[in-house]
Design a protein around this motif. Structure first.
Motif, PDB file in Angstrom:
ATOM      1  N   PHE A  95     -38.425   8.692   0.649  1.00 27.32           N
ATOM      2  CA  PHE A  95     -37.565   9.164   1.735  1.00 27.32           C
ATOM      3  C   PHE A  95     -38.023   8.594   3.078  1.00 27.32           C
ATOM      4  O   PHE A  95     -37.192   8.186   3.901  1.00 27.32           O
ATOM      5  N   GLU A  96     -39.330   8.572   3.314  1.00 29.28           N
ATOM      6  CA  GLU A  96     -39.851   8.058   4.587  1.00 29.28           C
ATOM      7  C   GLU A  96     -39.522   6.575   4.753  1.00 29.28           C
ATOM      8  O   GLU A  96     -39.181   6.128   5.858  1.00 29.28           O
ATOM      9  N   ARG A  97     -39.637   5.811   3.671  1.00 26.20           N
ATOM     10  CA  ARG A  97     -39.244   4.386   3.732  1.00 26.20           C
ATOM     11  C   ARG A  97     -37.769   4.257   4.054  1.00 26.20           C
ATOM     12  O   ARG A  97     -37.366   3.396   4.845  1.00 26.20           O
ATOM     13  N   GLY A  98     -36.954   5.092   3.430  1.00 28.47           N
ATOM     14  CA  GLY A  98     -35.520   5.069   3.699  1.00 28.47           C
ATOM     15  C   GLY A  98     -35.216   5.431   5.143  1.00 28.47           C
ATOM     16  O   GLY A  98     -34.353   4.804   5.793  1.00 28.47           O
ATOM     17  N   LEU A  99     -35.923   6.432   5.655  1.00 31.78           N
ATOM     18  CA  LEU A  99     -35.724   6.848   7.048  1.00 31.78           C
ATOM     19  C   LEU A  99     -36.054   5.705   7.998  1.00 31.78           C
ATOM     20  O   LEU A  99     -35.315   5.452   8.963  1.00 31.78           O
ATOM     21  N   LEU A 100     -37.124   4.997   7.729  1.00 31.85           N
ATOM     22  CA  LEU A 100     -37.502   3.860   8.554  1.00 31.85           C
ATOM     23  C   LEU A 100     -36.418   2.781   8.534  1.00 31.85           C
ATOM     24  O   LEU A 100     -36.058   2.224   9.577  1.00 31.85           O
ATOM     25  N   CYS A 101     -35.852   2.501   7.351  1.00 33.86           N
ATOM     26  CA  CYS A 101     -34.760   1.522   7.247  1.00 33.86           C
ATOM     27  C   CYS A 101     -33.541   1.978   8.039  1.00 33.86           C
ATOM     28  O   CYS A 101     -32.909   1.184   8.739  1.00 33.86           O
ATOM     29  N   ALA A 102     -33.211   3.253   7.932  1.00 32.91           N
ATOM     30  CA  ALA A 102     -32.051   3.792   8.661  1.00 32.91           C
ATOM     31  C   ALA A 102     -32.280   3.684  10.171  1.00 32.91           C
ATOM     32  O   ALA A 102     -31.362   3.320  10.918  1.00 32.91           O
ATOM     33  N   GLN A 103     -33.489   3.979  10.617  1.00 33.93           N
ATOM     34  CA  GLN A 103     -33.791   3.890  12.046  1.00 33.93           C
ATOM     35  C   GLN A 103     -33.756   2.442  12.524  1.00 33.93           C
ATOM     36  O   GLN A 103     -33.222   2.157  13.592  1.00 33.93           O
ATOM     37  N   ARG A 104     -34.310   1.537  11.724  1.00 31.43           N
ATOM     38  CA  ARG A 104     -34.304   0.111  12.100  1.00 31.43           C
ATOM     39  C   ARG A 104     -32.887  -0.439  12.196  1.00 31.43           C
ATOM     40  O   ARG A 104     -32.606  -1.296  13.020  1.00 31.43           O
ATOM     41  N   SER A 105     -32.003   0.055  11.313  1.00 31.93           N
ATOM     42  CA  SER A 105     -30.618  -0.425  11.317  1.00 31.93           C
ATOM     43  C   SER A 105     -29.766   0.344  12.323  1.00 31.93           C
ATOM     44  O   SER A 105     -28.594   0.037  12.493  1.00 31.93           O
ATOM     45  N   GLN A 106     -30.336   1.349  12.954  1.00 26.50           N
ATOM     46  CA  GLN A 106     -29.659   2.208  13.926  1.00 26.50           C
ATOM     47  C   GLN A 106     -28.429   2.880  13.309  1.00 26.50           C
ATOM     48  O   GLN A 106     -27.395   3.031  13.946  1.00 26.50           O
ATOM     49  N   HIS A 107     -28.586   3.303  12.060  1.00 27.43           N
ATOM     50  CA  HIS A 107     -27.515   3.986  11.334  1.00 27.43           C
ATOM     51  C   HIS A 107     -27.801   5.491  11.368  1.00 27.43           C
ATOM     52  O   HIS A 107     -28.525   6.028  10.535  1.00 27.43           O
ATOM     53  N   ALA A 108     -27.236   6.162  12.357  1.00 29.39           N
ATOM     54  CA  ALA A 108     -27.558   7.562  12.619  1.00 29.39           C
ATOM     55  C   ALA A 108     -27.164   8.482  11.466  1.00 29.39           C
ATOM     56  O   ALA A 108     -27.868   9.452  11.178  1.00 29.39           O
ATOM     57  N   ARG A 109     -26.050   8.198  10.780  1.00 25.55           N
ATOM     58  CA  ARG A 109     -25.624   9.062   9.678  1.00 25.55           C
ATOM     59  C   ARG A 109     -26.650   9.040   8.556  1.00 25.55           C
ATOM     60  O   ARG A 109     -27.036  10.080   8.024  1.00 25.55           O
ATOM     61  N   LEU A 110     -27.117   7.850   8.197  1.00 24.24           N
ATOM     62  CA  LEU A 110     -28.145   7.746   7.150  1.00 24.24           C
ATOM     63  C   LEU A 110     -29.467   8.353   7.619  1.00 24.24           C
ATOM     64  O   LEU A 110     -30.182   8.969   6.828  1.00 24.24           O
TER      65      LEU A 110
END
Length: 183
Positions: free
Chosen positions: A62-77
């Protein structure tokens, strides 16, 4: 299509095969540098680990996924992964980390006005309050959940709400009301 095959393996209980195929899919997204798809897939892999009781792997994923979502600036994810992390830590009875993640998700969801995640967040918080024996907070959250209008997956959401109400009534000694909600 490959992702659907992974999900099918998981649903059929062929967990080792599902994990292997999820990781193959993950490698495909990594080579494409597709952070959004990678974040989404990591949420699903984390969910699989969480449901199997593999909490450390779930947290890491989950933490890896959160980092990817933040890097892509995808707020919903980012909000979705924060709810997933909150749910994991709520189950582990780490109230502080669960609340931090729920608060982060709630802030993002208010900015997005995204009712499905708001519904999921409230259910997570209600379950956390219920597990802590805070029946007043649980009841207030159940009332808030009932007011959230989610068009997609409405039948599924009704079932989730009825299950939550059933648990609440059972734990507060209202057995007949609990049975009514769980039927």
């Amino acid at each position: 299509l490959f992702f659907l095959f992974c999900a099918l393996n998981y649903q059929l209980g062929v967990y080792d095969e599902a994990e292997k195929n999820f990781n193959k899919a993950l490698n495909i997204y990594k080579t494409r540098f597709d952070l959004i798809e990678e974040a989404s897939l990591l949420n699903n892999i984390g969910f699989m680990y969480h449901n199997r009781g593999m909490y450390e792997k779930a947290s890491f994923t989950f933490e890896r996924g959160l980092l990817c979502a933040q890097r892509s600036q995808h707020a919903r994810l980012e909000a979705l992964l924060s709810v997933s992390i909150g749910d994991l830590y709520a189950e582990l009875q780490d109230v502080e980390i669960a609340e931090q993640n729920y608060s982060h998700a709630e802030q993002l969801m208010q900015e997005l006005d995204y009712n499905f995640l708001f519904f999921s967040l409230r259910v997570g918080r209600a379950n956390l309050a219920l597990s802590q024996g805070d029946f007043l907070v649980t009841e207030n959250l159940i009332n808030e959940i009932a007011e959230i209008k989610v068009v997609k997956q409405a039948h599924y959401n009704d079932r989730i709400l009825n299950l939550l109400r059933g648990k609440f009534y059972l734990l507060t000694g209202k057995v007949s009301e609990s049975i009514e909600q769980l039927e």
